[in-house]
Design an enzyme around this catalytic site. Structure first.
Site, PDB file in Angstrom:
ATOM      1  N   GLY A   1      39.821  47.568  51.259  1.00 30.82           N
ATOM      2  CA  GLY A   1      39.474  48.791  50.570  1.00 30.82           C
ATOM      3  C   GLY A   1      38.728  49.763  51.464  1.00 30.82           C
ATOM      4  O   GLY A   1      37.957  49.357  52.337  1.00 30.82           O
TER       5      GLY A   1
ATOM      6  N   HIS B   1      34.137  51.418  53.602  1.00 32.89           N
ATOM      7  CA  HIS B   1      33.320  50.581  54.483  1.00 32.89           C
ATOM      8  C   HIS B   1      33.304  51.106  55.916  1.00 32.89           C
ATOM      9  O   HIS B   1      32.941  50.376  56.838  1.00 32.89           O
ATOM     10  CB  HIS B   1      33.841  49.151  54.468  1.00 32.89           C
ATOM     11  CG  HIS B   1      33.960  48.555  53.106  1.00 32.89           C
ATOM     12  ND1 HIS B   1      32.892  48.482  52.240  1.00 32.89           N
ATOM     13  CD2 HIS B   1      35.024  48.021  52.451  1.00 32.89           C
ATOM     14  CE1 HIS B   1      33.292  47.915  51.104  1.00 32.89           C
ATOM     15  NE2 HIS B   1      34.580  47.642  51.195  1.00 32.89           N
TER      16      HIS B   1
ATOM     17  N   ASP C   1      42.628  41.145  48.722  1.00 34.55           N
ATOM     18  CA  ASP C   1      42.982  41.198  50.140  1.00 34.55           C
ATOM     19  C   ASP C   1      43.750  39.954  50.559  1.00 34.55           C
ATOM     20  O   ASP C   1      44.774  40.032  51.249  1.00 34.55           O
ATOM     21  CB  ASP C   1      41.719  41.324  50.995  1.00 34.55           C
ATOM     22  CG  ASP C   1      41.040  42.672  50.868  1.00 34.55           C
ATOM     23  OD1 ASP C   1      41.646  43.595  50.285  1.00 34.55           O
ATOM     24  OD2 ASP C   1      39.905  42.811  51.341  1.00 34.55           O
TER      25      ASP C   1
ATOM     26  N   HIS D   1      30.685  45.775  47.930  1.00 34.75           N
ATOM     27  CA  HIS D   1      31.253  46.593  46.860  1.00 34.75           C
ATOM     28  C   HIS D   1      30.252  46.779  45.722  1.00 34.75           C
ATOM     29  O   HIS D   1      30.611  47.266  44.656  1.00 34.75           O
ATOM     30  CB  HIS D   1      32.526  45.950  46.297  1.00 34.75           C
ATOM     31  CG  HIS D   1      33.534  45.601  47.323  1.00 34.75           C
ATOM     32  ND1 HIS D   1      33.639  44.343  47.859  1.00 34.75           N
ATOM     33  CD2 HIS D   1      34.480  46.363  47.934  1.00 34.75           C
ATOM     34  CE1 HIS D   1      34.617  44.334  48.754  1.00 34.75           C
ATOM     35  NE2 HIS D   1      35.135  45.535  48.817  1.00 34.75           N
TER      36      HIS D   1
END
Length: 333
Positions: free
Chosen positions: A54, A57, A110, A219
């Protein structure tokens, strides 16, 4: 919320386009499907290395695409895994004939999507190995994972595996090296504030003005406990204790220390943290042989920090010192 964005649904594509324009000497970008590849990919005869996950980051993962690290990065929507199609496209784009290593943070989406992409690549004749990074000692299972989470230690796995691949290591050798690094790496983090995901428009969790969360995920996943804010040295000691309990060091052993900002933490505070880490390790007879301080695995604008220790040996020191040229890490070339 106040953010420098246009439409929330366009954040990732526009950010990748901007990154590609800013670093056209290092990378090329694809916007459909979305991925970032090193400018000279594929490199004939070299193991390709692909990572991703995602967005939110940064600089992980796109910022570490280039000589000596990743061959490609696949950014998904903010805090959401990319689908198998762009992962497959990136894998094909960097296949130089020696196979491709997938480095995957241990989050369920993932892991599943990279696994599917690896199967699709194999069907097209590309040999793929996968290494799962699970360096976070805070919690064993969460809503996002089975087992430990993959966090800032991913940067170290990517650097060291990238150096081995750049030096001509075969696919099994590069995968084994990545596994070794993961096994020697432990991370623990703390959040002072939440972050705001663009499409949500509100904080991902809440903390009182005088509260911090020990063991937070990247997250915003819950950590071990919420406690009143303490002085920096006391917080550092709280983070180091579970790391050293999980992977003890003997006096005289060497460590690489990564003090990683979560996106909203000033550098002055990161260096205050590093100062106490170095002091606490010296008290235990542990040598800080290499170090890295800065924002490398962030959580949008979250204020906080994570501490990562990698137990070093001569091989890993040599690979860490090997040349690297990416947007986020550059030395020796």
């Amino acid at each position: 919320m106040k953010k420098l964005i246009n439409d929330p649904k366009d954040v990732v594509v526009e950010a990748v386009a901007g990154f590609g324009a800013a670093h056209s000497d290092l990378v090329t970008v694809s916007l459909d499907p979305v991925f970032i590849a090193r400018a000279d990919a594929p490199v004939a005869g070299k193991v390709g290395i692909v990572s991703g996950g995602g967005s939110g980051h940064e600089p992980l993962h796109g910022g570490v695409v280039g000589f000596g690290m990743l061959d490609a990065a696949v950014p998904g929507p903010v805090f959401t895994s990319p689908t198998p199609d762009p992962i497959l496209a990136a894998t094909k784009a960097v296949d130089g004939g020696a196979g491709v290593l997938h480095i995957v943070k241990n989050y369920t989406g993932d892991v599943l999507n990279f696994e599917t992409a690896a199967d699709l690549a194999l069907a097209e004749g590309i040999e793929v190995r996968s290494v799962i990074v699970d360096d976070d000692v805070a919690v064993k299972d969460s809503l996002y994972t089975a087992g430990r989470r993959g966090v800032a230690g991913t940067v170290l796995v990517e650097k060291l595996a990238g150096a081995r691949a750049e030096a001509g290591g075969g696919l099994d050798e590069v995968a084994d090296l990545a596994t070794k690094v993961n096994e020697r790496t432990r991370t623990m983090g703390v959040a002072l504030t939440p972050c705001v995901v663009p499409h949500a428009g509100e904080p991902s969790f809440t903390l009182a003005d005088d509260e911090i969360e020990i063991g937070i995920g990247i997250h915003g996943e819950p950590g071990r406990e919420r406690i009143p804010l303490e002085p920096a040295d006391r917080i550092v000691d709280r983070l180091l204790a579970p790391i050293l309990e999980d992977l003890p060091y003997a006096p005289g052993e060497r460590a690489l220390v990564l003090v990683n900002g979560m996106g909203g933490t000033p550098q002055v505070e990161l260096f205050i943290v590093f100062r106490r880490v170095a002091e606490a390790l010296a008290e235990r007879g542990i040598e800080v042989a290499r170090s890295l301080v800065g924002n490398y695995t962030t959580s949008l604008e979250m204020q906080g920090v994570s501490i990562t220790l990698l137990k070093l040996d001569d091989e890993l020191i040599e690979l860490w010192d090997a040349p690297v040229q990416t947007a986020a890490l550059r030395w020796g070339r």
